[in-house]
Design a protein around this motif. Structure first.
Motif, PDB file in Angstrom:
ATOM      1  N   LEU A 123     -52.047  11.191  62.492  1.00 47.03           N
ATOM      2  CA  LEU A 123     -51.201  12.235  63.082  1.00 47.03           C
ATOM      3  C   LEU A 123     -49.750  12.051  62.652  1.00 47.03           C
ATOM      4  CD1 LEU A 123     -50.988  14.676  64.972  1.00 47.03           C
ATOM      5  CD2 LEU A 123     -50.589  13.085  66.862  1.00 47.03           C
ATOM      6  N   ALA A 124     -49.303  10.811  62.591  1.00 50.96           N
ATOM      7  CA  ALA A 124     -47.924  10.540  62.152  1.00 50.96           C
ATOM      8  C   ALA A 124     -47.702  11.058  60.734  1.00 50.96           C
ATOM      9  CB  ALA A 124     -47.636   9.038  62.227  1.00 50.96           C
ATOM     10  N   ARG A 125     -48.692  10.833  59.855  1.00 53.52           N
ATOM     11  CA  ARG A 125     -48.543  11.278  58.459  1.00 53.52           C
ATOM     12  C   ARG A 125     -48.583  12.798  58.334  1.00 53.52           C
ATOM     13  NH1 ARG A 125     -51.316   6.365  57.245  1.00 53.52           N
ATOM     14  NH2 ARG A 125     -53.315   7.341  57.714  1.00 53.52           N
TER      15      ARG A 125
ATOM     16  N   ASP B  81     -34.802  12.594  51.430  1.00 55.39           N
ATOM     17  CA  ASP B  81     -34.907  11.225  51.943  1.00 55.39           C
ATOM     18  C   ASP B  81     -36.340  10.721  51.927  1.00 55.39           C
ATOM     19  OD1 ASP B  81     -32.215  11.475  52.464  1.00 55.39           O
ATOM     20  OD2 ASP B  81     -32.477  12.021  54.558  1.00 55.39           O
ATOM     21  N   ILE B  82     -37.246  11.425  51.242  1.00 57.32           N
ATOM     22  CA  ILE B  82     -38.667  11.116  51.326  1.00 57.32           C
ATOM     23  C   ILE B  82     -38.981   9.725  50.796  1.00 57.32           C
ATOM     24  CG2 ILE B  82     -39.464  11.938  49.074  1.00 57.32           C
ATOM     25  CD1 ILE B  82     -40.982  12.898  52.471  1.00 57.32           C
ATOM     26  N   SER B  83     -38.090   9.147  49.989  1.00 59.55           N
ATOM     27  CA  SER B  83     -38.341   7.818  49.424  1.00 59.55           C
ATOM     28  C   SER B  83     -38.417   6.744  50.504  1.00 59.55           C
ATOM     29  CB  SER B  83     -37.241   7.455  48.421  1.00 59.55           C
ATOM     30  OG  SER B  83     -35.974   7.444  49.043  1.00 59.55           O
ATOM     31  N   VAL B  84     -37.832   6.989  51.697  1.00 59.70           N
ATOM     32  CA  VAL B  84     -37.889   5.974  52.759  1.00 59.70           C
ATOM     33  C   VAL B  84     -39.320   5.751  53.210  1.00 59.70           C
ATOM     34  CG1 VAL B  84     -35.562   6.536  53.545  1.00 59.70           C
ATOM     35  CG2 VAL B  84     -37.525   7.639  54.640  1.00 59.70           C
ATOM     36  N   LEU B  85     -40.185   6.776  53.093  1.00 57.64           N
ATOM     37  CA  LEU B  85     -41.588   6.622  53.477  1.00 57.64           C
ATOM     38  C   LEU B  85     -42.318   5.713  52.490  1.00 57.64           C
ATOM     39  CD1 LEU B  85     -42.409  10.295  54.520  1.00 57.64           C
ATOM     40  CD2 LEU B  85     -41.706   8.389  55.967  1.00 57.64           C
TER      41      LEU B  85
ATOM     42  N   MET C 210     -41.355   2.241  53.376  1.00 52.90           N
ATOM     43  CA  MET C 210     -42.075   1.829  54.587  1.00 52.90           C
ATOM     44  C   MET C 210     -43.508   1.425  54.232  1.00 52.90           C
ATOM     45  SD  MET C 210     -42.820   3.972  58.086  1.00 52.90           S
ATOM     46  CE  MET C 210     -41.065   4.208  58.421  1.00 52.90           C
ATOM     47  N   GLN C 211     -44.157   2.215  53.352  1.00 47.92           N
ATOM     48  CA  GLN C 211     -45.521   1.893  52.929  1.00 47.92           C
ATOM     49  C   GLN C 211     -45.564   0.550  52.205  1.00 47.92           C
ATOM     50  OE1 GLN C 211     -48.162   3.467  53.838  1.00 47.92           O
ATOM     51  NE2 GLN C 211     -49.632   2.285  52.649  1.00 47.92           N
ATOM     52  N   ASP C 212     -44.537   0.246  51.401  1.00 49.95           N
ATOM     53  CA  ASP C 212     -44.476  -1.040  50.714  1.00 49.95           C
ATOM     54  C   ASP C 212     -44.430  -2.193  51.709  1.00 49.95           C
ATOM     55  OD1 ASP C 212     -44.555   0.184  48.272  1.00 49.95           O
ATOM     56  OD2 ASP C 212     -42.389   0.087  47.918  1.00 49.95           O
ATOM     57  N   THR C 213     -43.726  -1.985  52.827  1.00 54.81           N
ATOM     58  CA  THR C 213     -43.652  -3.029  53.847  1.00 54.81           C
ATOM     59  C   THR C 213     -44.978  -3.183  54.564  1.00 54.81           C
ATOM     60  OG1 THR C 213     -41.310  -2.509  54.167  1.00 54.81           O
ATOM     61  CG2 THR C 213     -42.378  -3.826  55.866  1.00 54.81           C
ATOM     62  N   ILE C 214     -45.591  -2.053  54.945  1.00 52.35           N
ATOM     63  CA  ILE C 214     -46.860  -2.096  55.682  1.00 52.35           C
ATOM     64  C   ILE C 214     -47.957  -2.748  54.846  1.00 52.35           C
ATOM     65  CG2 ILE C 214     -48.665  -0.647  56.695  1.00 52.35           C
ATOM     66  CD1 ILE C 214     -46.465   1.318  57.499  1.00 52.35           C
ATOM     67  N   THR C 215     -47.966  -2.494  53.539  1.00 56.57           N
ATOM     68  CA  THR C 215     -49.006  -3.059  52.677  1.00 56.57           C
ATOM     69  C   THR C 215     -48.711  -4.494  52.254  1.00 56.57           C
ATOM     70  OG1 THR C 215     -47.906  -2.064  50.747  1.00 56.57           O
ATOM     71  CG2 THR C 215     -49.694  -0.817  51.795  1.00 56.57           C
ATOM     72  N   GLY C 216     -47.552  -5.028  52.646  1.00 58.32           N
ATOM     73  CA  GLY C 216     -47.279  -6.434  52.404  1.00 58.32           C
ATOM     74  C   GLY C 216     -46.392  -6.738  51.230  1.00 58.32           C
ATOM     75  N   LYS C 217     -45.900  -5.697  50.510  1.00 57.82           N
ATOM     76  CA  LYS C 217     -45.012  -5.962  49.379  1.00 57.82           C
ATOM     77  C   LYS C 217     -43.665  -6.492  49.847  1.00 57.82           C
ATOM     78  CE  LYS C 217     -47.056  -2.489  46.314  1.00 57.82           C
ATOM     79  NZ  LYS C 217     -46.808  -1.255  45.520  1.00 57.82           N
TER      80      LYS C 217
ATOM     81  N   THR D 238     -40.352  -5.241  61.054  1.00 59.09           N
ATOM     82  CA  THR D 238     -40.773  -6.506  60.474  1.00 59.09           C
ATOM     83  C   THR D 238     -42.292  -6.540  60.411  1.00 59.09           C
ATOM     84  OG1 THR D 238     -38.831  -7.665  61.323  1.00 59.09           O
ATOM     85  CG2 THR D 238     -40.718  -9.011  60.696  1.00 59.09           C
ATOM     86  N   LEU D 239     -42.832  -7.042  59.315  1.00 54.49           N
ATOM     87  CA  LEU D 239     -44.280  -7.152  59.151  1.00 54.49           C
ATOM     88  C   LEU D 239     -44.771  -8.465  59.740  1.00 54.49           C
ATOM     89  CD1 LEU D 239     -46.787  -5.819  57.822  1.00 54.49           C
ATOM     90  CD2 LEU D 239     -46.337  -7.252  55.828  1.00 54.49           C
TER      91      LEU D 239
END
Length: 624
Positions: A368-370, A381-385, A388-395, A420-421
């Motif tokens: 739903l968020a997506r 500003d779409i690059s912030v998403l 965020m995905q890079d952080t969630i996936t562990g990069k 923070t991850l």
């Protein structure tokens, strides 16, 4: 009276019996009403989704109408009966906005496209009569096939002279472009929508992604596909005629569908969202089973909890006070704490979520968020998403971003997100925890201070120093991805306006020129006033356009500028005609820095000023 142990046990047993009986009755009652609850929830969700669809559609049509209006201004001074002059002006309109075709239709209905070719006569079309009769922009109420048999929707804008409609400019939007607005299917992909006119003619439908459904009467279509007489269809038809909103249940054999309908605010059109009733029943069944399981677990453990209830109640008073203080603070500051469980794909919030989600929700799904909330991030500003995905996936391990977000009053506000991850023992991502804060007031204040220093007070364009800073930075960091051209512009006879008509007339000429520049160039281009009657613009387009198309675009922009900048200013004694002289330098052919482009564009401008004015010149070696 002394209460014995046996009496205590009896009292506790009675208390447990009363509690369990009350809960059982509540669960049974809830189970009976859960379908209605789910239907109400789905209808509320549909209403919110339809509002988003309506806003997107209204914004698209307003944008396209504005483009036609800007183009119509080009033809107000054109002799529409002079085919050569008409052809010369209309060829400059090729490729505007999402339009497939731009054309001029005269009062006899003769349609001339941008190549000067005469197309089919428009005099018998409803949009022709309404445009000439009402002298207002119109949108066709049916999908038509153009000369290449592609389905299109036609928009028109009147060309008015001496308070009389002399002709109209039309633009055709491809059906596939309109259909893209409704490419996302919600409710597990089971819903679809119709856009219809007041009399039931289907304009758009995304029921079948591989087929197009239009110019079909929806009431006849639904009755044809239903094996039984359905009075609900007649109810929907009457409601739409009366400009009412509502919903019906449409029966088709063993299948029931919910049709929710409401007006869009365009042409009397309605949006109808359709969702199978079976979807609601499946959700109800899953939810009811979950409630029953939870009830059984609760009943088993209630006896254990009752013994510690008194202690919890005593401590709860202090906790409630702390929570109340925290709630008030987060509401006032519009701050949220969130926890995203990566495995469960769910997000939990602490705080008032209204400023972000429009409603007070404590848990939402990542899907739903997506689909609903990520698209509210400003396109620039779409690059912030992605970060965020890079952080969630562990990069990355930490995240910090500030971006613009459209809230549910349809205003963009600045949001700061930090996170923070949290990893498992095997270093795989487990949770993403952080905070969301409304920092709009702070950033807007900072931008206001910066804008004051960068903006020309008379025109609201960039001033010279800001232009130099922005262009220099762009050329150093991002120019390799673009094709660029610097335009230097000077208003011919501007000094005569100031000397003979006064400084107020001079200021008006400067403001008029600034507005015209904003019509010709896009928001992605840099537009500035250097002072006096001098302007500087950096045109930027993607390299994907190709060099040949880019040079054609530069010439079209220059020609349009020369045409639109011609203006007469007068008083009781004097009439002075202002025009524009333009010099152009190309990146990187003529230079790769701001100073080089400025110097060569200025030399080209000087050449035009010395050779008759009112024209443009792209710098070449002949100017050395």
């Amino acid at each position: 009276m002394k209460i014995t142990r046996k009496l205590k046990i009896i009292l506790i047993a009675i208390l447990l019996y009363l509690i369990l009986s009350t809960l059982t009755a509540s669960v049974i009652s809830f189970h009976k009403n859960v379908s209605k609850i789910f239907q109400t929830t789905v209808l509320k969700s549909i209403d919110e989704i339809q509002e988003l669809y309506k806003e997107n559609l209204q914004e698209q049509f307003e944008s396209q109408i504005s483009m036609l209006e800007a183009q119509a201004r080009y033809f107000e001074e054109v002799n529409l009966e002079d085919e050569e002059e008409l052809k010369k002006v209309i060829t400059a309109t090729k490729g505007i906005g999402d339009f497939k075709k731009i054309a001029i239709v005269n009062k006899e209905g003769v349609c001339t496209n941008f190549t000067g070719q005469n197309l089919s006569n428009y005099s018998t079309k409803t949009i022709f009569r309404e445009t000439f009769l009402n002298a207002k922009a119109q949108i066709s109420n049916k999908i038509e096939l153009d000369e290449s048999l592609e389905p299109i929707l036609t928009l028109s804008y009147p060309i008015i002279r001496n308070n009389t409609v002399k002709a109209m400019i039309i633009g055709t939007l491809p059906y596939k472009t309109l259909k893209k607005q409704f490419s996302v299917s919600l409710f597990s992909g089971e819903n679809y929508i119709y856009i219809i006119t007041t009399d039931g003619n289907i304009i758009l439908s995304n029921r079948d992604k591989n087929k197009s459904l239009y110019n079909v009467n929806i009431y006849d279509y639904l009755k044809t596909n239903s094996e039984e007489v359905n009075e609900e269809i007649d109810k929907m038809r009457k409601d739409i005629i009366r400009d009412y909103s509502g919903f019906i249940t449409y029966k088709n054999g063993n299948e029931n569908n919910i049709f929710a309908y409401e007006p869009i605010g365009i042409n009397g059109w309605y949006i109808i969202s359709v969702i199978p009733n079976s979807y609601i029943q499946e959700q109800r069944f899953s939810f009811s089973n979950l409630v029953i399981k939870l009830f059984l677990v609760f009943a088993i453990t209630l006896g254990a909890f009752i013994t510690i209830l008194a202690t919890i109640l005593r401590r709860n008073s202090t906790v409630e006070k702390d929570n109340e203080r925290l709630t008030i603070a987060t509401h006032q500051n519009q701050s949220l704490i969130f926890e995203y469980d990566i495995q469960k794909k769910s997000i939990e919030f602490s705080g008032d979520t209204i400023f972000m989600l429009g409603v007070d929700k404590k848990t939402i799904s990542a899907d739903l968020a997506r689909t609903e909330y990520f698209k509210r991030v400003h396109e620039d500003d779409i690059s912030v998403l992605e970060l965020m995905q890079d952080t969630i996936t562990g990069k990355n391990s930490d995240y910090l971003a500030e971006f613009r977000y459209k809230n549910f009053t349809n205003e963009y506000i600045w949001i700061r997100v930090t996170g923070t991850l949290i990893r498992r023992e095997d270093r795989s991502p487990a949770k993403f925890i952080g905070s969301i804060n409304n920092v709009n007031a702070q950033i807007m204040h900072e931008q206001e201070l910066k804008s004051i220093a960068e903006v020309d007070a008379l025109t609201s364009l960039l001033n010279k120093s800001a232009m130099q800073e922005y262009v220099s930075t762009f050329l150093k960091e991002k120019a390799e991805e673009s094709l660029c051209a610097m335009f230097m512009l000077d208003l011919d006879n501007f000094k005569m306006v100031n000397d003979n008509l006064g400084h107020l007339a001079g200021d008006k000429a400067i403001k008029d020129a600034a507005k015209k520049l904003s019509l010709i160039f896009s928001e992605k281009d840099y537009i500035s006033r250097f002072g006096g009657d001098e302007f500087c613009i950096l045109l930027r387009v993607s390299k994907d356009v190709g060099k040949e198309n880019f040079l054609r675009l530069v010439n079209e922009k220059a020609k349009n500028l020369c045409l639109i900048l011609r203006e007469k200013y007068f008083d009781e004694k004097n009439t002075i005609e202002v025009s524009g002289s333009i010099g152009i330098a190309l990146y990187p052919e003529n230079g790769s820095s701001y100073d080089d482009l400025f110097r060569y564009a200025d030399q080209a401008l000087y050449y035009i000023k010395q050779n008759g004015k009112n024209g443009y010149k792209i710098w070449d070696n002949s100017l050395l």
